[in-house]
Motif scaffolding. Structure first.
Motif, PDB file in Angstrom:
ATOM      1  N   ALA A   8       0.771  -1.652   0.130  1.00  0.00           N
ATOM      2  CA  ALA A   8       0.069   0.251  -0.310  1.00  0.00           C
ATOM      3  C   ALA A   8       0.916   1.115  -0.125  1.00  0.00           C
ATOM      4  CB  ALA A   8      -0.830   0.204   1.446  1.00  0.00           C
ATOM      5  N   PHE A   9       2.392   1.140   0.776  1.00  0.00           N
ATOM      6  CA  PHE A   9       3.366   1.848   0.927  1.00  0.00           C
ATOM      7  C   PHE A   9       3.534   2.852  -0.756  1.00  0.00           C
ATOM      8  CE2 PHE A   9       7.177   4.140   1.867  1.00  0.00           C
ATOM      9  CZ  PHE A   9       6.856   5.361   2.851  1.00  0.00           C
ATOM     10  N   VAL A  10       3.977   1.236  -1.414  1.00  0.00           N
ATOM     11  CA  VAL A  10       4.463   1.324  -2.997  1.00  0.00           C
ATOM     12  C   VAL A  10       3.520   1.927  -3.808  1.00  0.00           C
ATOM     13  CG1 VAL A  10       5.313   1.173  -4.688  1.00  0.00           C
ATOM     14  CG2 VAL A  10       6.489   0.344  -2.290  1.00  0.00           C
ATOM     15  N   PHE A  11       2.265   1.747  -3.358  1.00  0.00           N
ATOM     16  CA  PHE A  11       1.075   2.668  -4.680  1.00  0.00           C
ATOM     17  C   PHE A  11       0.805   3.455  -4.284  1.00  0.00           C
ATOM     18  CE2 PHE A  11      -3.626   2.488  -5.524  1.00  0.00           C
ATOM     19  CZ  PHE A  11      -3.044   2.128  -7.273  1.00  0.00           C
ATOM     20  N   ALA A  12       0.755   3.896  -2.995  1.00  0.00           N
ATOM     21  CA  ALA A  12       0.573   5.506  -2.928  1.00  0.00           C
ATOM     22  C   ALA A  12       1.658   6.518  -3.134  1.00  0.00           C
ATOM     23  CB  ALA A  12       0.247   5.752  -1.210  1.00  0.00           C
ATOM     24  N   LEU A  13       3.250   5.913  -2.806  1.00  0.00           N
ATOM     25  CA  LEU A  13       4.023   6.673  -3.954  1.00  0.00           C
ATOM     26  C   LEU A  13       4.130   6.216  -4.611  1.00  0.00           C
ATOM     27  CD1 LEU A  13       7.786   5.666  -1.163  1.00  0.00           C
ATOM     28  CD2 LEU A  13       6.352   7.498  -1.620  1.00  0.00           C
ATOM     29  N   GLN A  15       1.315   6.330  -7.053  1.00  0.00           N
ATOM     30  CA  GLN A  15       0.406   7.726  -6.980  1.00  0.00           C
ATOM     31  C   GLN A  15       1.123   9.070  -7.029  1.00  0.00           C
ATOM     32  OE1 GLN A  15      -2.533   6.545  -8.871  1.00  0.00           O
ATOM     33  NE2 GLN A  15      -1.484   4.236  -8.941  1.00  0.00           N
ATOM     34  N   PHE A  16       1.248   9.298  -6.291  1.00  0.00           N
ATOM     35  CA  PHE A  16       1.947  10.310  -5.546  1.00  0.00           C
ATOM     36  C   PHE A  16       3.077  11.100  -7.001  1.00  0.00           C
ATOM     37  CE2 PHE A  16       5.215  13.100  -3.398  1.00  0.00           C
ATOM     38  CZ  PHE A  16       4.164  14.591  -3.277  1.00  0.00           C
ATOM     39  N   ILE A  18       2.976  10.034  -9.906  1.00  0.00           N
ATOM     40  CA  ILE A  18       2.261  10.243 -11.149  1.00  0.00           C
ATOM     41  C   ILE A  18       2.186  11.968 -10.983  1.00  0.00           C
ATOM     42  CG2 ILE A  18       0.099  10.151 -12.625  1.00  0.00           C
ATOM     43  CD1 ILE A  18       0.901   6.884 -12.136  1.00  0.00           C
ATOM     44  N   VAL A  19       1.583  11.988  -9.961  1.00  0.00           N
ATOM     45  CA  VAL A  19       0.507  13.561  -9.585  1.00  0.00           C
ATOM     46  C   VAL A  19       1.434  14.220  -9.986  1.00  0.00           C
ATOM     47  CG1 VAL A  19      -0.244  15.167  -8.060  1.00  0.00           C
ATOM     48  CG2 VAL A  19      -1.212  12.403  -8.267  1.00  0.00           C
ATOM     49  N   LEU A  20       3.007  14.409  -8.784  1.00  0.00           N
ATOM     50  CA  LEU A  20       3.927  15.047  -8.701  1.00  0.00           C
ATOM     51  C   LEU A  20       4.265  15.063 -10.076  1.00  0.00           C
ATOM     52  CD1 LEU A  20       6.032  16.772  -7.317  1.00  0.00           C
ATOM     53  CD2 LEU A  20       7.221  14.952  -7.674  1.00  0.00           C
ATOM     54  N   GLY A  21       4.788  13.878 -11.103  1.00  0.00           N
ATOM     55  CA  GLY A  21       4.912  14.020 -12.428  1.00  0.00           C
ATOM     56  C   GLY A  21       4.169  15.320 -13.231  1.00  0.00           C
ATOM     57  N   ILE A  22       2.881  15.360 -12.819  1.00  0.00           N
ATOM     58  CA  ILE A  22       2.507  15.909 -14.162  1.00  0.00           C
ATOM     59  C   ILE A  22       2.277  16.643 -13.428  1.00  0.00           C
ATOM     60  CG2 ILE A  22      -0.502  16.172 -14.400  1.00  0.00           C
ATOM     61  CD1 ILE A  22      -1.054  13.161 -14.451  1.00  0.00           C
ATOM     62  N   ALA A  23       2.515  18.008 -12.475  1.00  0.00           N
ATOM     63  CA  ALA A  23       2.392  19.008 -11.936  1.00  0.00           C
ATOM     64  C   ALA A  23       3.685  19.567 -11.690  1.00  0.00           C
ATOM     65  CB  ALA A  23       2.174  18.845 -10.209  1.00  0.00           C
ATOM     66  N   TYR A  51       6.514  -1.889  -7.474  1.00  0.00           N
ATOM     67  CA  TYR A  51       4.998  -1.799  -6.879  1.00  0.00           C
ATOM     68  C   TYR A  51       4.805  -3.478  -7.645  1.00  0.00           C
ATOM     69  CZ  TYR A  51      -0.190  -2.446  -6.969  1.00  0.00           C
ATOM     70  OH  TYR A  51      -1.816  -2.722  -6.445  1.00  0.00           O
ATOM     71  N   GLU A  52       4.944  -3.206  -8.832  1.00  0.00           N
ATOM     72  CA  GLU A  52       4.638  -4.448  -9.455  1.00  0.00           C
ATOM     73  C   GLU A  52       5.488  -5.798  -8.948  1.00  0.00           C
ATOM     74  OE1 GLU A  52       5.905  -4.581 -13.904  1.00  0.00           O
ATOM     75  OE2 GLU A  52       4.425  -2.852 -13.908  1.00  0.00           O
ATOM     76  N   ASN A  53       6.558  -5.574  -8.323  1.00  0.00           N
ATOM     77  CA  ASN A  53       7.826  -7.001  -7.703  1.00  0.00           C
ATOM     78  C   ASN A  53       6.996  -6.485  -5.980  1.00  0.00           C
ATOM     79  OD1 ASN A  53       8.925  -7.367  -9.567  1.00  0.00           O
ATOM     80  ND2 ASN A  53      11.001  -5.876  -8.071  1.00  0.00           N
ATOM     81  N   ALA A  54       6.126  -5.657  -5.249  1.00  0.00           N
ATOM     82  CA  ALA A  54       5.409  -6.135  -4.030  1.00  0.00           C
ATOM     83  C   ALA A  54       4.114  -6.967  -4.161  1.00  0.00           C
ATOM     84  CB  ALA A  54       4.891  -5.123  -3.798  1.00  0.00           C
ATOM     85  N   THR A  55       3.249  -6.554  -5.896  1.00  0.00           N
ATOM     86  CA  THR A  55       1.996  -7.765  -5.903  1.00  0.00           C
ATOM     87  C   THR A  55       2.822  -8.968  -6.161  1.00  0.00           C
ATOM     88  OG1 THR A  55       1.427  -5.304  -6.519  1.00  0.00           O
ATOM     89  CG2 THR A  55       0.679  -7.708  -6.822  1.00  0.00           C
ATOM     90  N   PRO A  56       1.528  -9.467  -5.415  1.00  0.00           N
ATOM     91  CA  PRO A  56       1.798 -10.836  -5.528  1.00  0.00           C
ATOM     92  C   PRO A  56       1.156 -11.415  -6.399  1.00  0.00           C
ATOM     93  CG  PRO A  56       0.274 -10.963  -4.178  1.00  0.00           C
ATOM     94  CD  PRO A  56       0.562  -9.051  -4.516  1.00  0.00           C
ATOM     95  N   GLU A  57       1.649 -12.327  -7.380  1.00  0.00           N
ATOM     96  CA  GLU A  57       1.289 -13.316  -8.427  1.00  0.00           C
ATOM     97  C   GLU A  57      -0.190 -12.967  -8.776  1.00  0.00           C
ATOM     98  OE1 GLU A  57       2.998 -12.765 -12.112  1.00  0.00           O
ATOM     99  OE2 GLU A  57       4.248 -12.350 -10.561  1.00  0.00           O
ATOM    100  N   ALA A  58      -0.833 -13.065  -9.851  1.00  0.00           N
ATOM    101  CA  ALA A  58      -2.301 -13.697  -9.812  1.00  0.00           C
ATOM    102  C   ALA A  58      -2.110 -15.166 -10.764  1.00  0.00           C
ATOM    103  CB  ALA A  58      -3.199 -12.652 -10.965  1.00  0.00           C
TER     104      ALA A  58
END
Length: 60
Positions: A8-13, A15-16, A18-23, A51-58
């Motif tokens: 969740a922390f890596v996902f929030a970073l 997303q942040f 991406i927003v920072l890049g747009i701004a 984030y992809e490395n932290a996400t378990p395989e489907a």
């Protein structure tokens, strides 16, 4: 539990970043004319990979 918090922390970073890049897009365009580039793209890519490395395989 700790892996869920980390994910969740890596996902929030991610997303942040991406927003920072747009701004910062106007600043990045202005600095690229001078010859200096901001490394926002690399930050977004690295956080996306983390984030992809932290996400378990489907499971199918």
């Amino acid at each position: 539990m700790a892996t869920q918090v980390y994910r969740a922390f890596v996902f929030a970073l991610y997303q942040f970043s991406i927003v920072l890049g747009i701004a910062l897009l106007p600043v990045a365009l202005a600095t690229s004319r001078v010859g200096f580039t901001l490394p926002i793209g690399r930050v977004v890519e690295r956080l996306g990979a983390a984030y992809e490395n932290a996400t378990p395989e489907a499971t199918a």
